[in-house]
Design a protein around this motif. Structure first.
Motif, mmCIF file in Angstrom:
data_model
loop_
_atom_site.group_PDB
_atom_site.id
_atom_site.type_symbol
_atom_site.label_atom_id
_atom_site.label_comp_id
_atom_site.label_asym_id
_atom_site.label_seq_id
_atom_site.Cartn_x
_atom_site.Cartn_y
_atom_site.Cartn_z
ATOM 1 N N SER A 1 0.819 -1.212 0.000
ATOM 2 C CA SER A 1 0.000 0.000 0.000
ATOM 3 C C SER A 1 0.850 1.259 0.000
ATOM 4 C CB SER A 1 -0.933 0.004 1.224
ATOM 5 O OG SER A 1 -1.918 -0.997 1.122
ATOM 6 N N VAL A 2 1.990 1.228 0.691
ATOM 7 C CA VAL A 2 2.909 2.366 0.656
ATOM 8 C C VAL A 2 3.451 2.537 -0.757
ATOM 9 C CG1 VAL A 2 5.123 3.263 1.471
ATOM 10 C CG2 VAL A 2 3.532 2.230 3.091
ATOM 11 N N THR A 3 3.842 1.450 -1.386
ATOM 12 C CA THR A 3 4.370 1.501 -2.746
ATOM 13 C C THR A 3 3.332 2.057 -3.713
ATOM 14 O OG1 THR A 3 5.818 -0.400 -2.330
ATOM 15 C CG2 THR A 3 5.339 0.133 -4.624
ATOM 16 N N ALA A 4 2.069 1.633 -3.550
ATOM 17 C CA ALA A 4 1.001 2.059 -4.458
ATOM 18 C C ALA A 4 0.481 3.455 -4.149
ATOM 19 C CB ALA A 4 -0.150 1.056 -4.401
ATOM 20 N N GLY A 5 0.880 4.040 -3.023
ATOM 21 C CA GLY A 5 0.429 5.380 -2.672
ATOM 22 C C GLY A 5 -0.890 5.441 -1.955
ATOM 23 N N ARG A 6 -1.385 4.286 -1.493
ATOM 24 C CA ARG A 6 -2.659 4.290 -0.768
ATOM 25 C C ARG A 6 -2.489 4.742 0.672
ATOM 26 N NH1 ARG A 6 -3.298 -0.306 -4.081
ATOM 27 N NH2 ARG A 6 -2.554 -1.714 -2.458
ATOM 28 N N ILE A 7 -1.323 4.524 1.240
ATOM 29 C CA ILE A 7 -0.996 5.089 2.552
ATOM 30 C C ILE A 7 0.349 5.789 2.445
ATOM 31 C CG2 ILE A 7 -2.368 3.467 3.898
ATOM 32 C CD1 ILE A 7 0.060 1.860 4.471
ATOM 33 N N ASP A 8 0.564 6.764 3.313
ATOM 34 C CA ASP A 8 1.759 7.616 3.217
ATOM 35 C C ASP A 8 2.958 7.043 3.953
ATOM 36 O OD1 ASP A 8 0.449 9.805 1.770
ATOM 37 O OD2 ASP A 8 -0.699 10.051 3.620
ATOM 38 N N LEU A 9 2.718 6.418 5.082
ATOM 39 C CA LEU A 9 3.800 5.850 5.871
ATOM 40 C C LEU A 9 3.258 4.700 6.693
ATOM 41 C CD1 LEU A 9 3.884 7.225 9.186
ATOM 42 C CD2 LEU A 9 3.643 9.122 7.608
ATOM 43 N N ALA A 10 4.139 3.800 7.068
ATOM 44 C CA ALA A 10 3.676 2.619 7.800
ATOM 45 C C ALA A 10 4.779 2.105 8.700
ATOM 46 C CB ALA A 10 3.248 1.521 6.829
ATOM 47 N N LEU A 11 4.364 1.487 9.789
ATOM 48 C CA LEU A 11 5.272 0.707 10.624
ATOM 49 C C LEU A 11 5.209 -0.733 10.140
ATOM 50 C CD1 LEU A 11 4.521 2.191 14.164
ATOM 51 C CD2 LEU A 11 6.608 2.468 12.829
ATOM 52 N N LEU A 12 6.345 -1.273 9.733
ATOM 53 C CA LEU A 12 6.401 -2.603 9.146
ATOM 54 C C LEU A 12 7.350 -3.484 9.939
ATOM 55 C CD1 LEU A 12 6.856 -1.598 5.382
ATOM 56 C CD2 LEU A 12 4.705 -1.976 6.607
ATOM 57 N N TYR A 13 6.938 -4.726 10.159
ATOM 58 C CA TYR A 13 7.841 -5.704 10.752
ATOM 59 C C TYR A 13 8.690 -6.336 9.652
ATOM 60 C CZ TYR A 13 5.923 -5.724 15.488
ATOM 61 O OH TYR A 13 5.564 -5.371 16.762
ATOM 62 N N ASN A 14 10.000 -6.249 9.822
ATOM 63 C CA ASN A 14 10.959 -6.913 8.927
ATOM 64 C C ASN A 14 10.602 -6.706 7.460
ATOM 65 O OD1 ASN A 14 12.097 -8.147 11.334
ATOM 66 N ND2 ASN A 14 10.341 -9.528 11.295
ATOM 67 N N PRO A 15 10.546 -5.451 6.995
ATOM 68 C CA PRO A 15 10.129 -5.220 5.607
ATOM 69 C C PRO A 15 11.090 -5.861 4.611
ATOM 70 C CG PRO A 15 11.071 -3.224 6.553
ATOM 71 C CD PRO A 15 10.919 -4.201 7.681
ATOM 72 N N ALA A 16 10.521 -6.395 3.539
ATOM 73 C CA ALA A 16 11.346 -6.972 2.482
ATOM 74 C C ALA A 16 12.072 -5.852 1.749
ATOM 75 C CB ALA A 16 10.465 -7.758 1.515
ATOM 76 N N PRO A 17 13.335 -6.061 1.389
ATOM 77 C CA PRO A 17 14.074 -5.022 0.651
ATOM 78 C C PRO A 17 13.345 -4.651 -0.634
ATOM 79 C CG PRO A 17 15.561 -6.778 1.381
ATOM 80 C CD PRO A 17 14.162 -7.263 1.642
ATOM 81 N N SER A 18 13.261 -3.357 -0.916
ATOM 82 C CA SER A 18 12.560 -2.893 -2.107
ATOM 83 C C SER A 18 13.105 -1.529 -2.508
ATOM 84 C CB SER A 18 11.051 -2.793 -1.851
ATOM 85 O OG SER A 18 10.393 -2.128 -2.905
ATOM 86 N N ALA A 19 13.296 -1.353 -3.806
ATOM 87 C CA ALA A 19 13.751 -0.058 -4.309
ATOM 88 C C ALA A 19 12.670 1.006 -4.176
ATOM 89 C CB ALA A 19 14.167 -0.197 -5.773
ATOM 90 N N ASP A 20 11.430 0.582 -3.959
ATOM 91 C CA ASP A 20 10.313 1.523 -3.869
ATOM 92 C C ASP A 20 10.051 2.010 -2.450
ATOM 93 O OD1 ASP A 20 9.742 1.276 -6.624
ATOM 94 O OD2 ASP A 20 8.661 -0.591 -6.239
ATOM 95 N N ILE A 21 10.773 1.455 -1.477
ATOM 96 C CA ILE A 21 10.518 1.768 -0.074
ATOM 97 C C ILE A 21 11.798 2.259 0.599
ATOM 98 C CG2 ILE A 21 9.942 0.763 2.183
ATOM 99 C CD1 ILE A 21 7.510 1.060 0.557
ATOM 100 N N ASP A 22 11.684 3.348 1.341
ATOM 101 C CA ASP A 22 12.746 3.795 2.241
ATOM 102 C C ASP A 22 12.297 3.477 3.667
ATOM 103 O OD1 ASP A 22 14.436 4.829 0.293
ATOM 104 O OD2 ASP A 22 13.469 6.799 0.328
ATOM 105 N N SER A 23 13.116 2.748 4.404
ATOM 106 C CA SER A 23 12.720 2.371 5.761
ATOM 107 C C SER A 23 13.888 2.507 6.716
ATOM 108 C CB SER A 23 12.182 0.936 5.796
ATOM 109 O OG SER A 23 13.194 0.009 5.428
ATOM 110 N N VAL A 24 13.559 2.758 7.968
ATOM 111 C CA VAL A 24 14.562 2.829 9.018
ATOM 112 C C VAL A 24 14.042 2.081 10.231
ATOM 113 C CG1 VAL A 24 13.635 5.058 9.809
ATOM 114 C CG2 VAL A 24 15.953 4.378 10.460
ATOM 115 N N VAL A 25 14.873 1.224 10.801
ATOM 116 C CA VAL A 25 14.467 0.447 11.976
ATOM 117 C C VAL A 25 14.410 1.362 13.184
ATOM 118 C CG1 VAL A 25 15.096 -1.450 13.515
ATOM 119 C CG2 VAL A 25 15.426 -1.696 11.043
#
Length: 307
Positions: free
Chosen positions: A135-159
Motif C-alpha cells: 500500500s505504501v508503494t502504491a500510494g494508498r498510505i503515506d507511511l507505515a510501521l512494518l515488521y521486517n520489511p522486504a528489501p525494495s527499491a520503492d521503499i525507504d525504511s529505518v528500523v
C-alpha cells in the motif's frame, strides 16, 4: 471518467449499498447510480453486481477500486502540497500500523496528532506488514510501521525498534519461570500455531531455523494474534510472538513466555515511506511524531507477567 465518479464508485463499493452511500455523501440515490453507471459504460466493464441486498464488487471493480483509492489519495496529497505554499501543516496523512502495535500507540498517536497538527487529518489503517508495504508503494498510505520489511527499491525504511521473540504457551507450561529461555532448536520440535506466509514472523522463524538445519513443526496456520493466543490457551500448540503481542492480550497473565536464544530471534520494526514520492511537510511532521510515540510507548516496556 472524472474524480466525482471515482469517489462515488469507491463509496458504493466500500459500503456495499447505493442507499448507504447516498446517505454518507449526501447525494440523491438516482444521481449516484447514474454516475456509477456512466463509469461502467465508459470502461465497458460491469464494476458492481446489483442484488436485493445491495451490491458486490466484480473482479473488474476490485481492480478499479485499488486504482481509485490511490488516485483519490494522490489528489489529497496535491491539495496538501498547495496548502503548504501558504505555510499550513494541513491535509490528510494515512498511516499503517500492525494490529499489535496499533493497540499500543493508536490512542497516544491520535492524541498527539490532534494537539500538534490541528489543521491536518489522520487516517489509521491496521493490516499485516506485507499488505501495508504494498500500500505504501502504491500510494494508498503515506507511511507505515512494518515488521521486517522486504528489501525494495520503492521503499525507504529505518528500523526504530527491535523486539525479542518468545515461545508463548499457557501460564502453567514447564520452565516458564521469570527469565526462562529456550533454544531455537527446541522451538522447532514443538507444535506451533503460526501465521500463514508471507507473515514477517513466520518467514523469520523459517529462515532462522533453516540456518541451523531444522524446520518448524506446524500444528495450525492462522492469521491474527488474538486467534493465535486463543488456540495456545486451548492447547493446540505454542506460538512465537513478541512480548508486546502478549502484553496487549486481554489476559496476559494467562500466558507463560520464554525468550528464544541460540540463536536469538529478534523482530525489527521499521518506519517506511515511499522512495518514489517526496514526503510533504505534514507527512514529515507525522513521521517525527510516530517515532516519538513509539519511543515513549514501546521502548523499555517490560515483558508481560510470567508464571
Amino acid at each position: 471518467m472524472d474524480l466525482k465518479q471515482l469517489e462515488y464508485f469507491v463509496r458504493v463499493a466500500e459500503l456495499g449499498s447505493f442507499t448507504r452511500a447516498s446517505i454518507v455523501i449526501d447525494v440523491a440515490q438516482p444521481a449516484l447510480s447514474r454516475q456509477v453507471r456512466q463509469l461502467e459504460v465508459e470502461l465497458r466493464q460491469n464494476l458492481l453486481t446489483r442484488n436485493g441486498r445491495g451490491v458486490t464488487v466484480t473482479d473488474a471493480g476490485k481492480l478499479l477500486l485499488a486504482h481509485a483509492r490511490g488516485i483519490l489519495h494522490q489528489i489529497e496529497r496535491a491539495k496538501e502540497d498547495l496548502g503548504r505554499m501558504r505555510g499550513a501543516l494541513a491535509g490528510r496523512v494515512a498511516v499503517g500500523l500492525p494490529p499489535s502495535i496499533a493497540k499500543r500507540i493508536a490512542v497516544p498517536l491520535t492524541r498527539a496528532f490532534r494537539q500538534q497538527l490541528p489543521d491536518a487529518r489522520l487516517a489509521i489503517t491496521e493490516a499485516l506488514s506485507s499488505a501495508m508495504q504494498e500500500s505504501v508503494t502504491a500510494g494508498r498510505i503515506d507511511l507505515a510501521l512494518l515488521y521486517n520489511p522486504a528489501p525494495s527499491a520503492d521503499i525507504d525504511s529505518v528500523v526504530i525498534l527491535e523486539e525479542d521473540l518468545y515461545l508463548v504457551g499457557p501460564a502453567a507450561q514447564p520452565g516458564a519461570e521469570p527469565d526462562a529461555q529456550v533454544s531455537l532448536r527446541e522451538v522447532a520440535s514443538r507444535p506451533l500455531v503460526i501465521p500463514t506466509q508471507p507473515n514477517s514472523i513466520r518467514m523469520l522463524v523459517e529462515a532462522e531455523m533453516a540456518n541451523i538445519g531444522c524446520r518448524p513443526t506446524i500444528a495450525m496456520e492462522i492469521d491474527g494474534v488474538a486467534a493465535i493466543l486463543d488456540l495456545v490457551i486451548d492447547g493446540v500448540g505454542s506460538a512465537v510472538l513478541s512480548s508486546n503481542a502478549v502484553l496487549t492480550a486481554p489476559r496476559p497473565e494467562a500466558f507463560g513466555i520464554r525468550r528464544i536464544v541460540d540463536p536469538p530471534l529478534r523482530s525489527r520494526l521499521a518506519l517506511a515511506v515511499s522512495s518514489q514520492r517526496p514526503a510533504t511537510l505534514t507527512q514529515q511532521a507525522v513521521l517525527k511524531l510516530v517515532r516519538e510515540v513509539v519511543d515513549q510507548t514501546m521502548n523499555g516496556s517490560p515483558p508481560p507477567a510470567r508464571r
